[in-house]
Design a protein around this motif. Structure first.
Motif, PDB file in Angstrom:
ATOM      1  N   ASP A  76       0.857  -1.181   0.000  1.00 46.28           N
ATOM      2  CA  ASP A  76       0.000   0.000   0.000  1.00 46.28           C
ATOM      3  C   ASP A  76       0.895   1.233   0.000  1.00 46.28           C
ATOM      4  OD1 ASP A  76      -1.804   2.046   0.336  1.00 46.28           O
ATOM      5  OD2 ASP A  76      -2.737   1.204   2.129  1.00 46.28           O
ATOM      6  N   ALA A  77       1.059   1.824  -1.153  1.00 45.53           N
ATOM      7  CA  ALA A  77       1.962   2.963  -1.316  1.00 45.53           C
ATOM      8  C   ALA A  77       1.416   4.247  -0.687  1.00 45.53           C
ATOM      9  CB  ALA A  77       2.262   3.177  -2.802  1.00 45.53           C
ATOM     10  N   ASN A  78       0.245   4.194  -0.079  1.00 45.76           N
ATOM     11  CA  ASN A  78      -0.261   5.361   0.646  1.00 45.76           C
ATOM     12  C   ASN A  78       0.631   5.700   1.837  1.00 45.76           C
ATOM     13  OD1 ASN A  78      -2.708   6.067  -0.783  1.00 45.76           O
ATOM     14  ND2 ASN A  78      -3.569   4.152   0.001  1.00 45.76           N
ATOM     15  N   ALA A  95      -2.460  10.106   3.424  1.00 45.79           N
ATOM     16  CA  ALA A  95      -3.819   9.788   2.990  1.00 45.79           C
ATOM     17  C   ALA A  95      -4.820   9.616   4.137  1.00 45.79           C
ATOM     18  CB  ALA A  95      -3.804   8.537   2.118  1.00 45.79           C
ATOM     19  N   ALA A  96      -4.349   9.351   5.354  1.00 47.15           N
ATOM     20  CA  ALA A  96      -5.270   9.137   6.476  1.00 47.15           C
ATOM     21  C   ALA A  96      -5.036  10.080   7.650  1.00 47.15           C
ATOM     22  CB  ALA A  96      -5.160   7.696   6.963  1.00 47.15           C
ATOM     23  N   TRP A  97      -4.016  10.902   7.591  1.00 46.50           N
ATOM     24  CA  TRP A  97      -3.637  11.742   8.745  1.00 46.50           C
ATOM     25  C   TRP A  97      -4.810  12.544   9.280  1.00 46.50           C
ATOM     26  CZ3 TRP A  97       0.748  11.897  11.552  1.00 46.50           C
ATOM     27  CH2 TRP A  97       0.870  12.936  12.469  1.00 46.50           C
ATOM     28  N   PRO A  98      -5.017  12.595  10.564  1.00 45.85           N
ATOM     29  CA  PRO A  98      -4.301  11.942  11.654  1.00 45.85           C
ATOM     30  C   PRO A  98      -4.955  10.630  12.095  1.00 45.85           C
ATOM     31  CG  PRO A  98      -5.760  13.582  12.589  1.00 45.85           C
ATOM     32  CD  PRO A  98      -5.956  13.621  11.080  1.00 45.85           C
ATOM     33  N   ALA A  99      -5.924  10.164  11.339  1.00 47.03           N
ATOM     34  CA  ALA A  99      -6.657   8.940  11.700  1.00 47.03           C
ATOM     35  C   ALA A  99      -5.782   7.699  11.509  1.00 47.03           C
ATOM     36  CB  ALA A  99      -7.911   8.823  10.835  1.00 47.03           C
ATOM     37  N   VAL A 121      -4.572   4.162   9.890  1.00 45.26           N
ATOM     38  CA  VAL A 121      -4.507   3.794   8.471  1.00 45.26           C
ATOM     39  C   VAL A 121      -5.452   2.649   8.116  1.00 45.26           C
ATOM     40  CG1 VAL A 121      -2.150   4.619   8.205  1.00 45.26           C
ATOM     41  CG2 VAL A 121      -2.540   2.219   8.807  1.00 45.26           C
ATOM     42  N   TRP A 122      -5.834   1.838   9.097  1.00 40.35           N
ATOM     43  CA  TRP A 122      -6.631   0.646   8.821  1.00 40.35           C
ATOM     44  C   TRP A 122      -7.988   0.997   8.238  1.00 40.35           C
ATOM     45  CZ3 TRP A 122      -3.217   0.820  12.845  1.00 40.35           C
ATOM     46  CH2 TRP A 122      -2.265  -0.196  12.854  1.00 40.35           C
ATOM     47  N   GLY A 123      -8.246   0.498   7.040  1.00 36.98           N
ATOM     48  CA  GLY A 123      -9.541   0.649   6.405  1.00 36.98           C
ATOM     49  C   GLY A 123      -9.900   2.067   6.024  1.00 36.98           C
ATOM     50  N   ARG A 124      -8.963   2.960   6.082  1.00 35.09           N
ATOM     51  CA  ARG A 124      -9.239   4.376   5.830  1.00 35.09           C
ATOM     52  C   ARG A 124      -9.357   4.676   4.340  1.00 35.09           C
ATOM     53  NH1 ARG A 124     -11.202   8.315   9.064  1.00 35.09           N
ATOM     54  NH2 ARG A 124     -10.539  10.314   8.262  1.00 35.09           N
ATOM     55  N   ASN A 125      -8.421   4.150   3.566  1.00 28.71           N
ATOM     56  CA  ASN A 125      -8.366   4.381   2.123  1.00 28.71           C
ATOM     57  C   ASN A 125      -8.111   3.055   1.423  1.00 28.71           C
ATOM     58  OD1 ASN A 125      -8.367   7.418   1.945  1.00 28.71           O
ATOM     59  ND2 ASN A 125      -6.640   7.103   3.326  1.00 28.71           N
ATOM     60  N   PRO A 126      -8.582   2.924   0.184  1.00 30.41           N
ATOM     61  CA  PRO A 126      -8.258   1.695  -0.540  1.00 30.41           C
ATOM     62  C   PRO A 126      -6.749   1.592  -0.737  1.00 30.41           C
ATOM     63  CG  PRO A 126      -9.813   3.078  -1.788  1.00 30.41           C
ATOM     64  CD  PRO A 126      -9.389   3.847  -0.585  1.00 30.41           C
TER      65      PRO A 126
END
Length: 143
Positions: A28-30, A101-105, A107-112
């Motif tokens: 996952d390159a995010n 891509a998810a900051w500050p949440a 990373v799990w399940g946040r974005n494909p």
């Protein structure tokens, strides 16, 4: 006999081995997201490792987190064991940066997941080769 969980095999790229742990890269390159898996059978919890393996896991985790923080200019390193989906003991070491891509949440399940391109993996492994020089064996599968 050590066997990597099928979900980790499916979701990750093999980088190589520390003395205790197999080092994987979440595909996952995010986020630069690494996973350490102790090469011990039937272990799902930290306390199931003997004291020497617990110390070794922490040493490998700390080394990886420290080198990744510097290499990727992380704002924060997320280090965790969860195991709710994959019960095999594994340590997540995730480079976090403000504006990722998810900051500050979490990373799990946040974005494909955004799979790595071959050149991105080559560059990442090149960076790893510069800092993981002792007690680390790179896989023949990586560039």
């Amino acid at each position: 006999m050590f066997a990597l969980d099928s979900r980790l095999q499916q979701d990750c790229l093999l980088i190589g081995d520390f003395p205790l742990c197999r080092l994987l890269l979440m595909n996952d390159a995010n986020y630069p997201w690494f996973i350490l898996v102790p090469r011990r059978d039937e272990v799902s919890e930290l306390f199931q490792l003997d004291a020497a393996d617990q110390r070794q896991l922490w040493q490998e985790t700390t080394l990886l987190a420290e080198t990744r923080k510097d290499t990727f200019a992380a704002d924060k390193m997320n280090v965790a064991t969860l195991g709710n989906v994959v019960s095999q003991l594994h340590m997540h070491v995730i480079v976090r940066r403000r504006g990722d891509a998810a900051w500050p949440a979490p990373v799990w399940g946040r974005n494909p997941p955004r799979p790595y391109e071959e050149e991105q993996v080559r560059q990442l492994v090149s960076k790893l080769r510069l800092v993981l020089t002792e007690n680390f064996e790179f896989s023949g599968e990586v560039a």
